[in-house]
Write a protein that holds these residues in place. Structure first.
Motif, PDB file in Angstrom:
ATOM      1  N   CYS A  21       0.806  -1.227   0.000  1.00 28.66           N
ATOM      2  CA  CYS A  21       0.000   0.000   0.000  1.00 28.66           C
ATOM      3  C   CYS A  21       0.834   1.269   0.000  1.00 28.66           C
ATOM      4  O   CYS A  21       0.283   2.370  -0.125  1.00 28.66           O
ATOM      5  CB  CYS A  21      -0.928  -0.004   1.217  1.00 28.66           C
ATOM      6  N   PHE A  53      -7.492  -2.246   0.769  1.00 27.76           N
ATOM      7  CA  PHE A  53      -6.894  -1.905  -0.518  1.00 27.76           C
ATOM      8  C   PHE A  53      -7.402  -2.821  -1.619  1.00 27.76           C
ATOM      9  O   PHE A  53      -7.969  -3.889  -1.357  1.00 27.76           O
ATOM     10  CB  PHE A  53      -5.366  -1.943  -0.438  1.00 27.76           C
ATOM     11  N   GLU A  55      -5.764  -4.588  -4.977  1.00 32.16           N
ATOM     12  CA  GLU A  55      -4.448  -4.917  -5.533  1.00 32.16           C
ATOM     13  C   GLU A  55      -4.507  -5.133  -7.036  1.00 32.16           C
ATOM     14  O   GLU A  55      -5.431  -5.747  -7.554  1.00 32.16           O
ATOM     15  CB  GLU A  55      -3.933  -6.186  -4.856  1.00 32.16           C
ATOM     16  N   ALA A  60      -0.947  -2.108  -4.193  1.00 28.50           N
ATOM     17  CA  ALA A  60      -2.261  -1.503  -4.011  1.00 28.50           C
ATOM     18  C   ALA A  60      -2.470  -0.444  -5.083  1.00 28.50           C
ATOM     19  O   ALA A  60      -1.711   0.513  -5.172  1.00 28.50           O
ATOM     20  CB  ALA A  60      -2.380  -0.887  -2.622  1.00 28.50           C
ATOM     21  N   VAL A  63      -6.228   2.575  -1.981  1.00 19.43           N
ATOM     22  CA  VAL A  63      -6.174   2.260  -0.554  1.00 19.43           C
ATOM     23  C   VAL A  63      -7.078   3.216   0.211  1.00 19.43           C
ATOM     24  O   VAL A  63      -7.271   4.361  -0.200  1.00 19.43           O
ATOM     25  CB  VAL A  63      -4.713   2.333  -0.033  1.00 19.43           C
TER      26      VAL A  63
END
Length: 147
Positions: A21, A53, A55, A60, A63
């Motif tokens: 993140c 978050f 992905e 990420a 977030v």
């Protein structure tokens, strides 16, 4: 046939998740350099906050960080501290997906309100449009003094 499945919202729990993140958080909070980022996130998560978050490609793409609380004015509330999408992933609906996830969570956990503050400048126009689309209302001015 095109795959329109949205990537899942995940909670950042492990150090690996937290590091995934970093770039998305730093896009919003550039003062959190690589040297201070891990400890700053650990402190924030230890203070009754959650990081979620979405992905893409091992990091990420978007977030959000939120806190849970109670006070006399709001009752049980959830406050979104941070919401950030990396520039290359903007326009894919990830910030909206995170907000929807947070709102669903707040409803399921019987919170009374969800709050967020957002800076006022030209760079925030798209974010403000999203918040209004998600039915947030502008309810106050936020004042601060730096000490």
């Amino acid at each position: 046939m095109k795959n329109d499945r949205k990537p899942a919202v995940q909670q950042a729990i492990t150090d690996t998740d937290i590091l995934k993140c970093s770039r998305a958080v730093q896009a919003l909070r550039p003062h959190l350099t690589d040297a201070v980022y891990p400890e700053a996130v650990r402190q924030t998560l230890a203070d009754n906050r959650t990081m979620v978050f979405i992905e893409e490609q091992g990091e990420a793409a978007a977030v959000a960080v939120f806190e849970l609380g109670y006070n006399l004015f709001r009752g049980r509330y959830l406050y979104i501290d941070d919401l950030s999408t990396l520039p290359e992933y903007r326009g894919k609906g990830y910030a909206g997906q995170l907000i929807d996830w947070i709102l669903d969570y707040a409803r399921q956990e019987n919170f009374d309100e969800v709050h967020l503050d957002s800076g006022v400048n030209d760079a925030r126009t798209d974010a403000h449009r999203l918040y209004l689309t998600k039915r947030f209302k502008v309810t106050s001015l936020h004042f601060t003094i730096k000490l």
